[in-house]
Each structure stands twice: as C-alpha cells, then as structure tokens.
Write an enzyme that holds these catalytic residues in place. Sequence first.
Site, PDB file in Angstrom:
ATOM      1  N   GLY A   1     -80.748   9.614 -19.569  1.00 38.61           N
ATOM      2  CA  GLY A   1     -80.428   8.901 -18.323  1.00 38.61           C
ATOM      3  C   GLY A   1     -81.329   7.690 -18.196  1.00 38.61           C
ATOM      4  CB  ALA A   2     -83.041   5.866 -20.930  1.00 38.87           C
TER       5      ALA A   2
ATOM      6  CB  ILE B   1     -85.318   8.152 -11.306  1.00 34.31           C
ATOM      7  CG1 ILE B   1     -86.707   8.764 -11.511  1.00 34.31           C
ATOM      8  CG2 ILE B   1     -84.217   9.071 -11.768  1.00 34.31           C
ATOM      9  CD1 ILE B   1     -86.975  10.015 -10.711  1.00 34.31           C
TER      10      ILE B   1
ATOM     11  CB  ALA C   1     -89.496  18.642 -10.313  1.00 36.42           C
TER      12      ALA C   1
ATOM     13  CG  HIS D   1     -81.771  10.518  -0.297  1.00 37.62           C
ATOM     14  ND1 HIS D   1     -82.042  11.605   0.510  1.00 37.62           N
ATOM     15  CD2 HIS D   1     -82.635  10.608  -1.356  1.00 37.62           C
ATOM     16  CE1 HIS D   1     -83.015  12.323  -0.038  1.00 37.62           C
ATOM     17  NE2 HIS D   1     -83.389  11.741  -1.162  1.00 37.62           N
ATOM     18  CG  HIS D   2     -80.177   5.828  -3.072  1.00 42.46           C
ATOM     19  ND1 HIS D   2     -79.088   5.986  -3.893  1.00 42.46           N
ATOM     20  CD2 HIS D   2     -81.083   6.757  -3.488  1.00 42.46           C
ATOM     21  CE1 HIS D   2     -79.329   6.940  -4.778  1.00 42.46           C
ATOM     22  NE2 HIS D   2     -80.542   7.436  -4.542  1.00 42.46           N
TER      23      HIS D   2
ATOM     24  CE  LYS E   1     -79.873  13.008  -3.025  1.00 40.45           C
ATOM     25  NZ  LYS E   1     -80.103  13.274  -4.443  1.00 40.45           N
TER      26      LYS E   1
ATOM     27  N   GLY F   1     -81.574  17.640  -3.087  1.00 40.41           N
ATOM     28  CA  GLY F   1     -82.238  18.811  -3.668  1.00 40.41           C
ATOM     29  C   GLY F   1     -83.523  19.135  -2.913  1.00 40.41           C
ATOM     30  CB  THR F   2     -86.192  16.966  -1.545  1.00 41.93           C
ATOM     31  OG1 THR F   2     -86.262  16.283  -2.793  1.00 41.93           O
ATOM     32  CG2 THR F   2     -87.582  17.157  -0.971  1.00 41.93           C
TER      33      THR F   2
HETATM   34  N1  LIG Z   1     -86.530  15.070  -8.665  1.00 47.60           N
HETATM   35  C1  LIG Z   1     -86.829  13.854  -8.223  1.00 47.60           C
HETATM   36  O1  LIG Z   1     -87.966  13.571  -7.797  1.00 47.60           O
HETATM   37  C2  LIG Z   1     -85.763  12.801  -8.256  1.00 47.60           C
HETATM   38  C3  LIG Z   1     -86.046  11.497  -7.853  1.00 47.60           C
HETATM   39  C4  LIG Z   1     -85.019  10.553  -7.926  1.00 47.60           C
HETATM   40  C5  LIG Z   1     -83.776  10.932  -8.387  1.00 47.60           C
HETATM   41  N2  LIG Z   1     -83.543  12.205  -8.733  1.00 47.60           N
HETATM   42  C6  LIG Z   1     -82.269  12.660  -9.262  1.00 47.60           C
HETATM   43  O2  LIG Z   1     -82.098  12.132 -10.564  1.00 47.60           O
HETATM   44  C7  LIG Z   1     -80.712  11.947 -10.827  1.00 47.60           C
HETATM   45  C8  LIG Z   1     -80.486  10.496 -11.236  1.00 47.60           C
HETATM   46  O3  LIG Z   1     -80.728   9.662 -10.127  1.00 47.60           O
HETATM   47  P1  LIG Z   1     -80.579   8.071 -10.209  1.00 47.60           P
HETATM   48  O4  LIG Z   1     -80.714   7.565  -8.832  1.00 47.60           O
HETATM   49  O5  LIG Z   1     -81.449   7.512 -11.295  1.00 47.60           O
HETATM   50  O6  LIG Z   1     -79.047   7.935 -10.681  1.00 47.60           O
HETATM   51  P2  LIG Z   1     -78.398   6.759 -11.540  1.00 47.60           P
HETATM   52  O7  LIG Z   1     -76.930   6.870 -11.353  1.00 47.60           O
HETATM   53  O8  LIG Z   1     -79.066   5.458 -11.219  1.00 47.60           O
HETATM   54  O9  LIG Z   1     -78.819   7.135 -13.021  1.00 47.60           O
HETATM   55  C9  LIG Z   1     -78.248   8.155 -13.771  1.00 47.60           C
HETATM   56  C10 LIG Z   1     -78.081   7.620 -15.187  1.00 47.60           C
HETATM   57  O10 LIG Z   1     -77.683   8.697 -16.000  1.00 47.60           O
HETATM   58  C11 LIG Z   1     -76.671   8.222 -16.875  1.00 47.60           C
HETATM   59  N3  LIG Z   1     -75.920   9.355 -17.380  1.00 47.60           N
HETATM   60  C12 LIG Z   1     -74.918  10.049 -16.793  1.00 47.60           C
HETATM   61  N4  LIG Z   1     -74.502  11.033 -17.605  1.00 47.60           N
HETATM   62  C13 LIG Z   1     -75.279  10.968 -18.716  1.00 47.60           C
HETATM   63  C14 LIG Z   1     -75.353  11.721 -19.911  1.00 47.60           C
HETATM   64  N5  LIG Z   1     -74.522  12.729 -20.142  1.00 47.60           N
HETATM   65  N6  LIG Z   1     -76.284  11.371 -20.828  1.00 47.60           N
HETATM   66  C15 LIG Z   1     -77.144  10.354 -20.626  1.00 47.60           C
HETATM   67  N7  LIG Z   1     -77.107   9.591 -19.510  1.00 47.60           N
HETATM   68  C16 LIG Z   1     -76.193   9.915 -18.573  1.00 47.60           C
HETATM   69  C17 LIG Z   1     -75.851   7.255 -16.044  1.00 47.60           C
HETATM   70  O11 LIG Z   1     -75.099   6.371 -16.855  1.00 47.60           O
HETATM   71  C18 LIG Z   1     -76.976   6.538 -15.289  1.00 47.60           C
HETATM   72  O12 LIG Z   1     -77.479   5.440 -16.034  1.00 47.60           O
HETATM   73  C19 LIG Z   1     -79.986  12.366  -9.531  1.00 47.60           C
HETATM   74  O13 LIG Z   1     -79.560  13.698  -9.622  1.00 47.60           O
HETATM   75  C20 LIG Z   1     -81.068  12.233  -8.478  1.00 47.60           C
HETATM   76  O14 LIG Z   1     -80.843  13.062  -7.366  1.00 47.60           O
HETATM   77  C21 LIG Z   1     -84.514  13.152  -8.675  1.00 47.60           C
HETATM   78  O1  LIG Z   2     -82.573   9.278  -5.229  1.00 40.23           O
HETATM   79  C1  LIG Z   2     -82.270  10.475  -5.342  1.00 40.23           C
HETATM   80  O2  LIG Z   2     -81.117  10.847  -5.644  1.00 40.23           O
HETATM   81  C2  LIG Z   2     -83.293  11.501  -5.105  1.00 40.23           C
HETATM   82  N1  LIG Z   2     -82.987  12.757  -5.360  1.00 40.23           N
HETATM   83  C3  LIG Z   2     -83.856  13.873  -5.195  1.00 40.23           C
HETATM   84  C4  LIG Z   2     -83.273  14.857  -4.197  1.00 40.23           C
HETATM   85  O3  LIG Z   2     -82.040  15.061  -4.171  1.00 40.23           O
HETATM   86  O4  LIG Z   2     -84.033  15.484  -3.464  1.00 40.23           O
HETATM   87  C5  LIG Z   2     -85.272  13.493  -4.893  1.00 40.23           C
HETATM   88  C6  LIG Z   2     -85.407  12.278  -4.076  1.00 40.23           C
HETATM   89  C7  LIG Z   2     -84.619  11.108  -4.640  1.00 40.23           C
END
Ligand SMILES: NC(=O)c1ccc[n+]([C@@H]2O[C@H](COP(=O)([O-])OP(=O)(O)OC[C@H]3O[C@@H](n4cnc5c(N)ncnc54)[C@H](O)[C@@H]3O)[C@@H](O)[C@H]2O)c1
Ligand SMILES: O=C(O)C1=N[C@H](C(=O)O)CCC1
Length: 253
Positions: free
Chosen positions: A11-12, A16, A106, A136-137, A140, A146-147
């Site tokens: 998901g590079a 995030i 996490a 959130h933005h 999402k 999840g939090t």
């Molecule tokens: N745990 C945390 O602290 C935290 C913080 C921020 C976001 N998140 C979570 O992380 C996830 C991503 O969030 P985001 O805002 O970066 O989303 P995003 O849509 O900006 O990024 C996701 C990326 O993953 C790619 N992707 C989708 N399927 C894929 C696959 N099979 N293989 C490789 N890449 C793939 C997409 O093309 C995209 O570039 C969400 O579930 C979000 O809730 C968690």
């Molecule tokens: O940006 C998001 O999407 C985030 N997802 C996580 C959640 O669902 O709690 C953590 C915060 C950002």
Amino acid sequence: MSTPLRVAVIGAKGRIGSEAVRAVEAAEDMELVAALGRDDKLETLVESGAQVAVELTHPDAVMRNLEYCTAQGIHAVVGTTGWNEERLAQLGEWLKASPGTGVLIAPNFSIGAILTMRFAQQAARFFESVEVVELHHTKKADAPSGTATRTAQLIAAARAEAGLPPQDDPTTHGLPGARGADVDGVPVHAIRLRGLLAHQEVLFGGVGETLTIRHDSLHHSSFMPGILLGARRVVDVPGLTFGLENFLFTEGE
Ligand SMILES: NC(=O)c1ccc[n+]([C@@H]2O[C@H](COP(=O)([O-])OP(=O)(O)OC[C@H]3O[C@@H](n4cnc5c(N)ncnc54)[C@H](O)[C@@H]3O)[C@@H](O)[C@H]2O)c1
Ligand SMILES: O=C(O)C1=N[C@H](C(=O)O)CCC1
C-alpha cells in the site's frame, strides 16, 4: 552495527503507506526492500527477502495479503482497518499453521490515540453515560473507525467489569442512525469532513459533570513511530498481537 531489519510496505502509494515508506527509509536500523502498490505481485515480498511487511491498504485487500505473508513466514504490522471476529478467527488459523510468525494489528499507531483509549478505559467505571465521536477525512472506507470501535469495546469491557448497568437510551422518536452505531452498548458517531485527518472524542457524563477526552492526528507522521516500533518488536512476538499498547506498556501499567 547489527544487520538492518528488512521491511516491505504494502500500500506504498497510499496516504499512510507513502509516509511509511519514507519513515522506513529514514530508519537507520531498517532497510526498505519492497514498496508494493495495488498492481504489484506479492511474490516480490519473498524475492526481496522481506522479514516484516507493513500492511496499509484497504479492508478488501488486507486478508489476501496476510494469507500470503503468514504462509511465507513474513511477519506483519497491520494498520488497515475493518476487523471483526470472523476475520480475526481466520487470521488465527493462518497463524496456527505458521507458528513462528508474528502479526501486529494496530487500530491506531499514534501515541495520543493509544493514550486516549487507555484513559477512556480508566475513566469508564466512574461515569453513567459515555459516547464516542470519531471524525475523519472524506476518503475513509470504513465507519466507525477501527480506533473508535476498539475504544468503545474497551469502555464496554471496563463498564461490565465494574458491574455498571447497560446505558439507558430514552429515545423513542427520531430518524434511524441519529443515535450512532451501537458498539457493545456504546453509541459511536462517525463524522466525515473535508479538511480533517483522524480525530476522536470520548464523552463521559456523570452527576453534574462531564469529562471529554479528545485526540487529534494532524499529520500522517503521527503514526510513524508506532509503525517503526511495531516492525522492530513483531519479529520477536509470534502469533497475533492486537493493539500497539501491548508493545508500549509493561504488564500492570
Ligand atoms: N492504524 C492506523 O494508525 C492507521 C492510520 C491511518 C490509516 N489507517 C488505515 O490504513 C488503511 C489505508 O489508509 P489510507 O488513508 O492510506 O488509504 P489510501 O487509499 O490512501 O491508501 C491505500 C493504498 O493501498 C493500495 N492498495 C489497495 N489494495 C492493494 C493491494 N492489494 N496491494 C497493494 N496496495 C493496495 C491503494 O491503491 C492505495 O494506494 C485504511 O484501512 C486506514 O483506515 C490506519
Ligand atoms: O485515516 C484513516 O483511515 C485512519 N484509520 C484508522 C482508524 O480507522 O481508526 C486510524 C486513524 C486514521
């Protein structure tokens, strides 16, 4: 100096994920060996010799990625949300078949969010009422976050342990959804607004007083120390770890 930890990001190119790529590249004790986007092959993980995969994709993609990682013995640090009992049980099966492999899920990597959950857990038994609001933005995919789900579950468990009765909701008239989602008896409200990133308020109410715990993630950099810590620790902790707090706090803290 010891050999750097070989880390891949799945998901590079995401919000995030791109930040995680920079953080891993900047970490002196890590080497970024692969940065996978949506169209890249998972086999790259094995070919690159990744020890840890940081999974930051989408609820629709995370299970396939983890099935692959666990089957190959690649440890995983997972930020992707959308977890439920069924998914966790499936992951448990994969981990059982790969006993040396560690997976950290996490719901939130930021220290402020983890402390919010911990403080809410501590406050829960003292208040009759509690509601969670997450903000959130607009991109999402999942709601509630999840939090927020995890926060509500922890509060509900603390209330039950303290013998508090279920919260009384007197609403008899109104529109569906107006009282939020019910997570183990805790109402959770999800707001999506342009300009926001990730924010949460936990509101407690008692006799003649309220307590509000609020956390704001203002930039994706807030999640990076947690991701790096997770990658360093997960290699030594086989099986499933749910919540970064397990790597942050000592027992009884
Ligand atoms: N745990 C945390 O602290 C935290 C913080 C921020 C976001 N998140 C979570 O992380 C996830 C991503 O969030 P985001 O805002 O970066 O989303 P995003 O849509 O900006 O990024 C996701 C990326 O993953 C790619 N992707 C989708 N399927 C894929 C696959 N099979 N293989 C490789 N890449 C793939 C997409 O093309 C995209 O570039 C969400 O579930 C979000 O809730 C968690
Ligand atoms: O940006 C998001 O999407 C985030 N997802 C996580 C959640 O669902 O709690 C953590 C915060 C950002």
